[in-house]
Design a protein around this motif. Structure first.
Motif, mmCIF file in Angstrom:
data_model
loop_
_atom_site.group_PDB
_atom_site.id
_atom_site.type_symbol
_atom_site.label_atom_id
_atom_site.label_comp_id
_atom_site.label_asym_id
_atom_site.label_seq_id
_atom_site.Cartn_x
_atom_site.Cartn_y
_atom_site.Cartn_z
ATOM 1 N N ILE A 192 0.834 -1.208 0.000
ATOM 2 C CA ILE A 192 0.000 0.000 0.000
ATOM 3 C C ILE A 192 0.864 1.251 0.000
ATOM 4 C CG2 ILE A 192 -1.627 1.334 1.404
ATOM 5 C CD1 ILE A 192 -2.758 -1.410 2.346
ATOM 6 N N HIS A 252 2.927 1.630 -3.498
ATOM 7 C CA HIS A 252 2.140 2.057 -4.655
ATOM 8 C C HIS A 252 1.661 3.500 -4.500
ATOM 9 C CE1 HIS A 252 1.885 -2.364 -5.389
ATOM 10 N NE2 HIS A 252 1.997 -1.944 -6.637
ATOM 11 N N GLN A 253 1.388 3.926 -3.270
ATOM 12 C CA GLN A 253 1.021 5.327 -3.052
ATOM 13 C C GLN A 253 2.205 6.237 -3.363
ATOM 14 O OE1 GLN A 253 -2.108 6.502 -1.987
ATOM 15 N NE2 GLN A 253 -1.244 8.492 -2.563
ATOM 16 N N TYR A 254 3.408 5.824 -2.945
ATOM 17 C CA TYR A 254 4.590 6.650 -3.199
ATOM 18 C C TYR A 254 4.921 6.712 -4.691
ATOM 19 C CZ TYR A 254 9.344 8.411 -3.103
ATOM 20 O OH TYR A 254 10.467 9.147 -3.338
ATOM 21 N N SER A 286 2.868 6.605 -7.055
ATOM 22 C CA SER A 286 1.842 7.362 -7.771
ATOM 23 C C SER A 286 1.943 8.863 -7.524
ATOM 24 C CB SER A 286 0.444 6.861 -7.397
ATOM 25 O OG SER A 286 0.198 7.095 -6.018
ATOM 26 N N ASP A 287 2.262 9.291 -6.287
ATOM 27 C CA ASP A 287 2.293 10.738 -6.017
ATOM 28 C C ASP A 287 3.440 11.185 -5.106
ATOM 29 O OD1 ASP A 287 1.548 9.819 -3.547
ATOM 30 O OD2 ASP A 287 -0.451 10.702 -3.557
ATOM 31 N N ARG A 317 4.163 10.455 -2.140
ATOM 32 C CA ARG A 317 3.783 10.684 -0.739
ATOM 33 C C ARG A 317 3.870 9.363 0.025
ATOM 34 N NH1 ARG A 317 -0.998 10.864 2.565
ATOM 35 N NH2 ARG A 317 -2.276 10.022 0.842
ATOM 36 N N LEU A 335 2.700 7.205 3.053
ATOM 37 C CA LEU A 335 1.584 7.127 4.005
ATOM 38 C C LEU A 335 2.108 6.899 5.421
ATOM 39 C CD1 LEU A 335 -0.867 4.808 2.020
ATOM 40 C CD2 LEU A 335 -0.955 7.295 2.205
ATOM 41 N N GLU A 360 -2.617 5.712 8.228
ATOM 42 C CA GLU A 360 -3.262 5.712 6.907
ATOM 43 C C GLU A 360 -3.135 4.343 6.244
ATOM 44 O OE1 GLU A 360 -2.675 10.308 5.368
ATOM 45 O OE2 GLU A 360 -0.938 8.959 5.356
ATOM 46 N N ARG A 372 -6.162 1.363 5.278
ATOM 47 C CA ARG A 372 -6.375 0.824 3.926
ATOM 48 C C ARG A 372 -6.127 -0.682 3.857
ATOM 49 N NH1 ARG A 372 -3.744 5.194 -0.320
ATOM 50 N NH2 ARG A 372 -4.514 7.100 0.680
#
Length: 439
Positions: free
Chosen positions: A288, A291-293, A295-296, A298, A300, A304, A308
Motif C-alpha cells: 500500500i 504504490h502510493q509513493y 503514484s504521487d 507521498r 503514508l 493511513e 487501507r
C-alpha cells in the motif's frame, strides 16, 4: 498568599497522572500535590483501578491504540463469555445432567473424549501452521491457501477467523443435545475447533502484546491483560447467574440470545482489529505504501496504511511472492545466474520462475535489504499483472526493478512513524552465498 506557600524547589511526577511540588518554607522542605491540597477520594479509587488493570506507566508505556483496542476486546470477551455459558449449559444437558437414565461413567467418557480431541487438535494445528516461528504477527492467515500455512498477509484476519470459528464451535455445542445419536461426535468436533481458536488467539495476542509494549514491558501488559480478562469473565459469570434460569428449557430464547451475543462479539472484534495501528511493514502494508509513493511521491503514515489494509480475504488472483527461497528456485542455469548477477552487487538475488516472484537472500542481508527487495518484488508483481508489460522479458523487468529501487528507495528509510528495524515479512530460512566476478 503565594509567599505563605513557600518557594518551589523542585517538581516531580509519577507517569502522567500525578504531579508534586517541593516547597521551601520555614527552613524545611514540604511536598504537596500540584493543583490541590489533597487527593480526592475519587482520584485514589481511579488510581487503584489503574494500578490493578492498566500497565505501569500508562499511557506512555503503551501504544496509542491500546485503550481503544482493549475496550473493544473487553466487549467481545464479555459477549463471548455469555455465549459460552449457553454452550456449557447445552453440553451439560447433552451428557445427561438432570436425566435420571444417564450414568456418570458415560458422561465422564464423553467429556474426556471432547477434551482429548481438543488437545490433539491443538498440537496438530500448532505444528501444521508453524506458529512457533519468529514471524508471529503474520502468523496471520492465508486461508486463501486453504489453511495450508497461515503466514501471510494479515494478523487481523487471523483474529477474526479464530473468533468466527469459536462462535461456530459454541453453536455446535448448543445444537448437540438435539442430536443425541451424534452428540459425542459434535462436541468432539467443537472441541477441535476451540483448540484451533486457542492456538490462533494466543499467537495474535502475543503479536499484539509486542506491538503495544513501548518500554519492553510485554510481561506487564500480558499480566494486566489477564487481569482485565478475569474481571470480564467475572462480570459475565454474574450476568449468567441471571440468564440461566431464563433460558432453561427454552430453546428459542437460547438461540435468540446466542445470535445476539454472536453479532455483538463479531462486531466488537471487527472494531478491535480495525483500531490496531501496526508500525512495522508486512506485505500488505508495504504494498500500500509503495504504490502510493510511486503514484504521487507521498509516504503514508502507519495510521493511513493500516486503515487501507484489508481485513477480509481478497479472492482476486495475484502473482505469488516467495521470500528466502533456494537458489534453484531463482535461477536454473549458469546463464540465468549471470543474468541475476548482472549489475547487481546487492546481498540478494531476484528472479521470476513458474509465475512467481522469487527472492534468494544472502547471509549478510540487513533488514533494510529485506524491505528493499520486497519493494522490488511488489513492483514486479504489479508489472506481471499488467498486460502491457508482457512485451518485456522477465530478466529485463528484474534489471529495471533494480534501477527503480536505487532511485526511489531512500525515502522509505526516512519514513516518519515506521519501524524499519524489523519487518513482519514472511521470510523462509534459506540463505545462499554465491560467487561473483570479484571473488
Amino acid at each position: 498568599m503565594e509567599k505563605d506557600r513557600g518557594v518551589v524547589l523542585a517538581t516531580e511526577r509519577y507517569g502522567s497522572a500525578e504531579y508534586w511540588k517541593y516547597l521551601a518554607k520555614d527552613g524545611a522542605i514540604q511536598r504537596r500535590r500540584d493543583g490541590s491540597e489533597g487527593a480526592p477520594k475519587g482520584n485514589s479509587v481511579i488510581g487503584v483501578f489503574k494500578s490493578v488493570f492498566l500497565p505501569q506507566g500508562y499511557p506512555e508505556s503503551v501504544s496509542d491504540d491500546y485503550l481503544q483496542y482493549q475496550f473493544w476486546d473487553t466487549v467481545q470477551a464479555f459477549s463471548s463469555s455469555l455465549s459460552g455459558t449457553l454452550a456449557t449449559q447445552a453440553s451439560l444437558k447433552g451428557v445427561g445432567v438432570g436425566n435420571q437414565e444417564a450414568t456418570v461413567a458415560a458422561a465422564t467418557v464423553t467429556w474426556l473424549l471432547r477434551d482429548g480431541t481438543g488437545m490433539l487438535g491443538r498440537i496438530l494445528f500448532a505444528w501444521q501452521k508453524g506458529y512457533a516461528s519468529s514471524n508471529v504477527e503474520d502468523v496471520s492467515i492465508t486461508i486463501k491457501t486453504t489453511v495450508s500455512r497461515v503466514t501471510n498477509p494479515f494478523l487481523l484476519l487471523t483474529r477474526l477467523f479464530a473468533d468466527v470459528l469459536n462462535d461456530i464451535a459454541m453453536f455446535m455445542e448448543i445444537l448437540a443435545p438435539y442430536f443425541p445419536a451424534c452428540f459425542t461426535l459434535i462436541v468432539c468436533s467443537a472441541g477441535v475447533f476451540k483448540s484451533i481458536v486457542g492456538v490462533a488467539g494466543g499467537a495474535t495476542r502475543a503479536a499484539l502484546t509486542v506491538h503495544q509494549a513501548r518500554r519492553d514491558n510485554m510481561a506487564d501488559i500480558s499480566a494486566k491483560d489477564g487481569s482485565q480478562e478475569t474481571l470480564v469473565n467475572l462480570a459475565g459469570l454474574l450476568v449468567s447467574l441471571i440468564l440461566i434460569p431464563l433460558v432453561t428449557d427454552n430453546p428459542i430464547l437460547t438461540l435468540s440470545l446466542f445470535f445476539l451475543f454472536t453479532i455483538l462479539h463479531l462486531f466488537a472484534n471487527y472494531k478491535a482489529v480495525r483500531s490496531v495501528v501496526m508500525e512495522t511493514f508486512n506485505e500488505a502494508r508495504l504494498s500500500i505504501v509503495l504504490h502510493q509513493y510511486l503514484s504521487d511521491k507521498r509516504i503514508l503514515t502507519p495510521f493511513e496504511a493500516n486503515q487501507r489494509e484489508p481485513v477480509f480475504l481478497e479472492f482476486r488472483k495475484i502473482v505469488p511472492i516467495r521470500l528466502g527461497v533456494r537458489l534453484q528456485d531463482v535461477v536454473q542455469s549458469p546463464e540465468e545466474l549471470h543474468l541475476a548477477l548482472k549489475e547487481n552487487n546487492r546481498p540478494y538475488l531476484l528472479g521470476i520462475q513458474n509465475g512467481s516472484v522469487c527472492v534468494c537472500l544472502g547471509p549478510e542481508a540487513t533488514v533494510q535489504d529485506e524491505i528493499k527487495v520486497m519493494c522490488q518484488a511488489l513492483w514486479l508483481r504489479s508489472m506481471l499483472s499488467c498486460p502491457t508489460s508482457q512485451q518485456q522479458s522477465h530478466w529485463e523487468m528484474v534489471h529495471e526493478s533494480h534501477k527503480l529501487m536505487d532511485m526511489v528507495f531512500s525515502p522509505f528509510l526516512k519514513a516518519a512513524g515506521w519501524d524499519i528495524k524489523r519487518t513482519l515479512l514472511d521470510w523462509d530460512e534459506w540463505r545462499v552465498e554465491w560467487k561473483t566476478k570479484s571473488n
